[in-house]
Enzyme design. Structure first.
Site, short mmCIF file in Angstrom:
data_model
loop_
_atom_site.label_atom_id
_atom_site.label_comp_id
_atom_site.label_asym_id
_atom_site.label_seq_id
_atom_site.Cartn_x
_atom_site.Cartn_y
_atom_site.Cartn_z
N LYS A 64 0.86 -1.19 0.00
CA LYS A 64 0.00 0.00 0.00
C LYS A 64 0.89 1.23 0.00
O LYS A 64 2.03 1.19 0.46
CB LYS A 64 -0.86 0.02 1.27
P1 NAD Z 1 -13.78 7.33 -2.41
O1 NAD Z 1 -12.73 8.39 -2.38
O2 NAD Z 1 -14.43 6.97 -3.69
O3 NAD Z 1 -14.96 7.68 -1.38
C1 NAD Z 1 -14.73 8.02 -0.05
C2 NAD Z 1 -16.01 8.64 0.49
O4 NAD Z 1 -15.84 8.89 1.87
C3 NAD Z 1 -16.36 9.97 -0.16
O5 NAD Z 1 -17.78 10.05 -0.29
C4 NAD Z 1 -15.89 10.98 0.88
O6 NAD Z 1 -16.58 12.23 0.81
C5 NAD Z 1 -16.24 10.22 2.13
N1 NAD Z 1 -15.58 10.73 3.32
C6 NAD Z 1 -14.31 11.16 3.45
N2 NAD Z 1 -14.13 11.58 4.72
C7 NAD Z 1 -15.29 11.38 5.37
C8 NAD Z 1 -15.74 11.62 6.68
N3 NAD Z 1 -14.94 12.15 7.59
N4 NAD Z 1 -17.02 11.29 7.01
C9 NAD Z 1 -17.85 10.76 6.09
N5 NAD Z 1 -17.48 10.52 4.83
C10 NAD Z 1 -16.22 10.83 4.48
O7 NAD Z 1 -13.08 6.06 -1.73
P2 NAD Z 1 -13.53 4.55 -1.85
O8 NAD Z 1 -12.77 3.92 -2.95
O9 NAD Z 1 -15.01 4.45 -1.82
O10 NAD Z 1 -12.92 3.96 -0.50
C11 NAD Z 1 -13.60 4.08 0.74
C12 NAD Z 1 -12.96 3.14 1.73
O11 NAD Z 1 -13.01 1.81 1.24
C13 NAD Z 1 -11.47 3.40 2.04
O12 NAD Z 1 -11.24 3.04 3.38
C14 NAD Z 1 -10.75 2.43 1.13
O13 NAD Z 1 -9.46 2.10 1.59
C15 NAD Z 1 -11.69 1.25 1.23
N6 NAD Z 1 -11.58 0.31 0.11
C16 NAD Z 1 -11.76 0.73 -1.19
C17 NAD Z 1 -11.66 -0.19 -2.20
C18 NAD Z 1 -11.90 0.19 -3.64
O14 NAD Z 1 -11.83 -0.69 -4.51
N7 NAD Z 1 -12.22 1.44 -3.95
C19 NAD Z 1 -11.34 -1.54 -1.92
C20 NAD Z 1 -11.19 -1.93 -0.59
C21 NAD Z 1 -11.31 -0.99 0.42
#
Ligand code: NAD
Length: 424
Positions: free
Chosen positions: A109
């Site tokens: 990561k």
């Molecule tokens: P993203 O950037 O698309 O979305 C993140 C969302 O969280 C946005 O809507 C943002 O406004 C919101 N956010 C940020 N800070 C916040 C807060 N303090 N309170 C409420 N909402 C808040 O990211 P994503 O890809 O959806 O990833 C989200 C989580 O899932 C992360 O922890 C990431 O590591 C995890 N994840 C993502 C994937 C993937 O394939 N995208 C895979 C596994 C895990």
């Protein structure tokens, strides 16, 4: 307010210690040191001349946790909080997630400490390509394969492929999550949220909760949260509260999440769910991004940041089932407290593994020069997730333990066996 990074780190160590105990190797200090610590921590400086002529130096990171089972694999995050310690925790989680799904990968990561909104696209391109220039000998299709994470997507992955291919010849397998035109795979963008919804459905079945009309709250309406919402709504659930970084909206009868996605991601008319309240039916709008965490619902999906449920706020969580869409959203103490109250937690390394699983299909596709159809991707995704889920349930029943303990038991056992096989 999220838990501190050291609390999140201690939580992961706690989950690993429990797995060592269940595996009967709690006294093996050599193995514990090897499995807890990363293989490599990398830090690079990225100079950039801004439009006003001033130079800024950005900090890029990559942590490669363990490669016993295959190349390091994991996301690249662009966010102001990115640093070595964050990357180390998330890299370790990737090792356990890949092992639980039986993917031939280890965990990695990294990211760059910046807010993408503060930079123009052409600056982000320069930054991404400089990151690859500094890192190219330490990444690669057989070494370490980055993927999108918070703040990055298809665009950044395409820049990585370009910069890396300029050195090594055409190498689409160096990164996953690319545009389909550049060797990406159909359905990758939807894969994590879709997997979260699928696993939630299996968990409700296991726990005797009816998904039909079940109420769901989701913190984070980004890639993972919005896709999970769409799929859960299709399965009959009611999404009653969602939030993003600017605030939360709720509706007892269920929010029209299709419209929300249309306004935010298809037409890109608004930046936040809060602004969409002008267009769709809502009971309340608030500036409190944490509101979904404490909503009176059947199912809670934290899908934004790490450490959002901790000892100071865990008593306010009302949901009976919590499915970790985000990585590490619950600290060890909060996890224990939820367990003591009879609440069920489905751990991140199972719940959000759909993304890395489809990334694996994309990598296979690139190495073989093939292009899969979307139906094939979803069929295989469900098959891989179901196999891991069935194994997890079997271990959970055998040890009468939590879902998380069963998941770590399987994952640590697999990495440990391969390390012993290879010799270390
Ligand atoms: P993203 O950037 O698309 O979305 C993140 C969302 O969280 C946005 O809507 C943002 O406004 C919101 N956010 C940020 N800070 C916040 C807060 N303090 N309170 C409420 N909402 C808040 O990211 P994503 O890809 O959806 O990833 C989200 C989580 O899932 C992360 O922890 C990431 O590591 C995890 N994840 C993502 C994937 C993937 O394939 N995208 C895979 C596994 C895990």
């Amino acid at each position: 307010m999220e838990a501190s990074i050291s609390t999140i780190h201690e939580s992961l160590e706690g989950y690993l210690d429990k797995a060592f105990e269940m595996l009967g190797c709690a006294e093996d200090s050599r193995l514990k040191v090897l499995l807890k610590n990363p293989d490599r921590r990398i830090e690079v400086e990225i100079p950039l001349i801004r439009e006003n002529g001033q130079m800024t130096v950005l900090h890029g990171y990559r942590v490669q946790h363990n490669s016993a089972r295959g190349p390091f694999k994991g996301g690249l995050r662009y966010h102001p909080s990115v640093d070595l310690e964050h990357s180390e925790i998330l890299a370790s989680l990737m090792t356990w997630k890949s092992a639980l799904l039986n993917l031939p990968y280890g965990g990695g990561k990294g990211g760059i400490q910046l807010n993408p909104k503060d930079f123009k696209p052409q600056e982000l391109e320069v930054i991404t390509k400089r990151y690859v220039e500094k890192m190219h000998m330490l990444i690669g299709p057989r070494i370490d394969i980055p993927a999108p994470d918070m703040g990055t997507g298809e665009r950044e992955m395409s820049w990585i492929v370009d910069a890396y291919s300029k050195i090594y010849g055409h190498q689409p397998a160096v990164a996953t999550g690319k545009n389909v035109q550049l060797g990406g795979i159909e359905g990758r963008r939807e894969a994590t949220g879709r997997g979260v919804a699928t696993v939630t459905a299996w968990a409700t079945e296991e726990e005797g909760i009816s998904l039909e009309n079940a109420t769901v709250a989701i913190q984070g309406f980004g890639n993972v949260g919005s896709e999970a919402a769409l799929h859960l709504k299709d399965m009959g659930a009611r999404i009653v509260s969602v939030s993003d970084v600017r605030g939360a909206i709720s509706r007892r009868e269920g929010l029209d999440v299709k419209q929300l996605v249309k306004f935010l991601y298809e037409r890109r008319e608004y930046d936040s769910v809060v602004d969409c309240a002008r267009e769709i039916a809502c009971d309340s709008v608030s500036e409190n991004s944490e509101a979904p965490l404490f909503h009176e619902v059947d199912i809670l999906i934290p899908a934004a940041l790490e450490g959002v449920i901790h000892s100071d706020n865990v008593d306010q969580v009302k949901a009976r089932l919590i499915v970790e869409g985000a990585n590490s959203p619950i600290t060890l103490q909060a996890d224990r407290s939820l367990d003591a109250k009879g609440k069920v937690v489905i751990p991140d390394i199972m719940a959000n593994a759909g993304g890395v699983t489809v990334s694996y299909f994309e990598w296979c596709q690139n190495l073989q020069g093939l292009q899969w159809e979307r139906d094939q991707v979803y069929l295989e995704l469900d098959r891989w997730l179901k196999r891991a889920w069935d194994q997890l349930i079997k271990v959970k029943k055998k040890f009468k333990c939590s879902y998380r303990e069963a998941a770590y038991y399987i994952a640590v056992d697999r990495v440990k066996s391969v390390m012993e096989m290879r010799g270390f």
